[in-house]
Every structure is written in structure tokens, then in C-alpha cells.
Design an enzyme around this catalytic site. Structure first.
Site, mmCIF file in Angstrom:
data_model
loop_
_atom_site.group_PDB
_atom_site.id
_atom_site.type_symbol
_atom_site.label_atom_id
_atom_site.label_comp_id
_atom_site.label_asym_id
_atom_site.label_seq_id
_atom_site.Cartn_x
_atom_site.Cartn_y
_atom_site.Cartn_z
ATOM 1 N N CYS A 1 95.440 57.103 65.212
ATOM 2 C CA CYS A 1 95.190 57.596 64.114
ATOM 3 C C CYS A 1 96.426 58.033 63.157
ATOM 4 O O CYS A 1 97.174 57.107 63.128
ATOM 5 C CB CYS A 1 94.181 58.589 63.953
ATOM 6 S SG CYS A 1 93.181 58.834 62.402
ATOM 7 N N ARG B 1 85.673 57.900 52.940
ATOM 8 C CA ARG B 1 86.065 58.500 54.332
ATOM 9 C C ARG B 1 85.517 57.186 55.332
ATOM 10 O O ARG B 1 84.375 56.961 55.293
ATOM 11 C CB ARG B 1 85.896 59.344 54.642
ATOM 12 C CG ARG B 1 86.814 60.319 55.998
ATOM 13 C CD ARG B 1 86.905 61.757 56.022
ATOM 14 N NE ARG B 1 87.685 61.994 57.091
ATOM 15 C CZ ARG B 1 88.961 62.176 57.129
ATOM 16 N NH1 ARG B 1 89.573 61.856 56.130
ATOM 17 N NH2 ARG B 1 89.582 62.413 58.208
ATOM 18 N N HIS C 1 89.034 57.410 68.119
ATOM 19 C CA HIS C 1 89.195 58.743 68.891
ATOM 20 C C HIS C 1 87.857 58.684 69.987
ATOM 21 O O HIS C 1 87.257 57.653 69.971
ATOM 22 C CB HIS C 1 88.896 59.711 67.842
ATOM 23 C CG HIS C 1 89.811 60.029 66.970
ATOM 24 N ND1 HIS C 1 91.251 60.430 67.036
ATOM 25 C CD2 HIS C 1 89.764 59.716 65.742
ATOM 26 C CE1 HIS C 1 91.905 60.455 65.996
ATOM 27 N NE2 HIS C 1 90.933 60.002 64.971
HETATM 28 N N1 GLN Z 1 95.029 62.260 58.101
HETATM 29 C C1 GLN Z 1 94.864 60.892 58.517
HETATM 30 C C2 GLN Z 1 93.565 60.260 57.749
HETATM 31 O O1 GLN Z 1 92.689 60.899 57.257
HETATM 32 C C3 GLN Z 1 94.863 60.689 59.918
HETATM 33 C C4 GLN Z 1 93.315 61.550 60.495
HETATM 34 C C5 GLN Z 1 93.537 61.559 61.831
HETATM 35 O O2 GLN Z 1 94.432 61.477 62.631
HETATM 36 N N2 GLN Z 1 92.505 61.853 62.579
HETATM 37 O O3 GLN Z 1 93.719 58.871 57.447
#
Ligand code: GLN
Length: 233
Positions: free
Chosen positions: A100, A135, A199
Site C-alpha cells: 500500500c 475509497r 493487507h
Molecule cells: N494513504 C494511502 C492511500 O489511501 C495509503 C493507505 C495505506 O497504506 N493503507 O492510498
């Protein structure tokens, strides 16, 4: 006689462990440690944090987890000091897993919600743009060269490859979003560097964990053998 390769600890560098560890990512390192210790290796994990010295060549594996925008901004500034050592490590085919936010920072830049451009390492030709209205969150499933992977994703950054001849994705999306909502692909697989949005942690998928632990053992064998040849000359 003791085997010098087994006697030397396997060294893992966890880049910015204290800042980049969202949604269970530190579990990836715990799983690898478990698998390697089961094979009678000793394992050391070093947190490489802000202002620390770092020489990638002295490690067998690098892990770089996810982080939210604030942490990513702080880390990105410090990280640029290590560009040369990380680029050499990646280009010479040593194993690395970046999740990520860590994955995003291997690329050229990350454009945040505020429109600020965070400069990435620029080692791999990819970039990421934050999109606030959608998101990408939920369970994810994708097909990889290692078999099927099931995990969890939560990001607003959309990642795009700028040189698709050089970069290949880690997998083909079955469920979820992966790199972005348009391309139908998840993560990155370049030499022995893997980037992913997964994740959960991703290495709860045994196929992936076993494959990466084998790469680590191979790199460890090569590193220690090289060291031994140097000292015996
Ligand atoms: N801030 C980044 C995004 O939202 C990464 C998020 C994360 O590593 N969990 O894309």
C-alpha cells in the site's frame, strides 16, 4: 560441523516499522519469521526509521508496510536518502515486499487529497493519485503466479504504471479494485520485488508466504557465501 549459512541470522529490514504498519501489515514479517525459524534459521528484524543509517546489501529481505497520508509524507522525505541503496537492491533481484503506502513510495510520486505531490523514490515507473470520492475498501481476491490470494484493501490512492513493458502486475483482480478501478490488475511484480494493496496481512496466504520465504533463504545463502569467500581470500 555447523553450517555457516544456518549459523548466520537471516536479517530483515522493516522500513519505518514505527510509522508504516496499517491493517495488520506487521503480520507479514511475523509470518515470515515463523516460517524461517521453523527451518532452524535465526531471524533478526531491524526497524529502519527516520534518520537511521541503512545499507540494503547487508539484509536478506526488505519489508515496507502501508501508512496513511500523514505518515507517508514524513517517511517520503527521509526515504530519499536511501534511493541509491534501494535501487541497487531491487535491480539486482533481491527480495522485497511493499504494501500500500510503501508500494506507492517506490514509484515517482503520490498526489494527496490536498493536491500536494509527495515525491517517491522514483525507482519504479509508476505513480499514484488520491481520489477522495471513491475509497477502495473491502475484501479482495486476485490470481497471481503463486496462486490465488485473498486479502483486504483500503486505499484512496490509484496506482498507474508508466512503463507497462517494464512493470508487470502481481495479479489479475477477481474481486475488489487492486491498483485502480480501471485496469483490473493488482500490485506489482518486478524481478523479486512485490508491491501490493493487500493487507490482512497478505502473507496469511500460505502460497505467497512460502514463495517469499524461499526467496529470502536463497538471498541469505548468496549473501553469506559471498561474505565467506571475501574473508577467506
Ligand atoms: N494513504 C494511502 C492511500 O489511501 C495509503 C493507505 C495505506 O497504506 N493503507 O492510498
Amino acid at each position: 560441523m555447523t553450517d555457516p549459512v544456518k549459523a548466520a541470522p537471516i536479517k530483515i529490514a522493516y522500513l519505518y516499522e514505527d510509522l508504516m504498519n496499517t491493517y495488520g501489515d506487521s503480520g507479514d514479517v511475523k509470518i515470515l519469521r515463523y516460517l524461517l525459524e521453523k527451518q532452524d534459521y535465526q531471524v533478526t528484524v531491524t526497524n529502519i526509521s527516520l534518520t537511521d543509517d541503512f545499507d540494503a546489501e547487508t539484509y536478506d529481505f526488505l519489508f515496507f508496510g502501508g501508512g496513511q497520508d500523514f505518515e507517508q509524507t514524513v517517511v517520503a522525505k527521509d526515504l530519499l536518502r536511501h534511493k541509491a541503496t534501494l535501487a541497487h537492491y531491487i535491480e539486482t533481484g533481491k527480495p522485497m515486499l511493499a504494501i500500500c503506502g510503501g508500494y506507492q513510495l517506490l514509484g515517482d510520486y503520490y498526489k494527496t487529497a490536498e493536491g500536494t505531490v509527495i515525491k517517491g523514490l522514483g525507482i519504479l515507473p509508476l505513480h499514484t493519485v488520491f481520489k477522495a470520492d471513491s475509497r477502495m475498501i473491502g475484501d479482495t481476491e486476485f490470481d497471481t503466479a503463486f496462486g490465488k490470494v485473498r486479502a483486504f484493501e483500503n486505499h484512496s490512492g490509484r496506482t498507474y504504471f508508466d512503463d507497462p513493458d517494464k512493470l508487470k502486475p502481481l495479479g489479475k483482480v477477481i474481486q475488489g479494485y487492486g491498483n485502480n478501478p480501471e485496469d483490473g490488475v493488482e500490485g506489482l511484480h518486478y524481478k523479486n520485488t512485490i508491491g501490493s494493496y493487500a493487507h490482512g496481512p497478505i502473507l496469511k496466504n500460505q502460497n505467497m508466504a512460502t514463495a517469499i520465504s524461499k526467496l529470502i533463504v536463497k538471498n541469505h545463502q548468496e549473501r553469506i557465501t559471498k561474505q565467506l569467500t571475501k574473508t577467506s581470500i
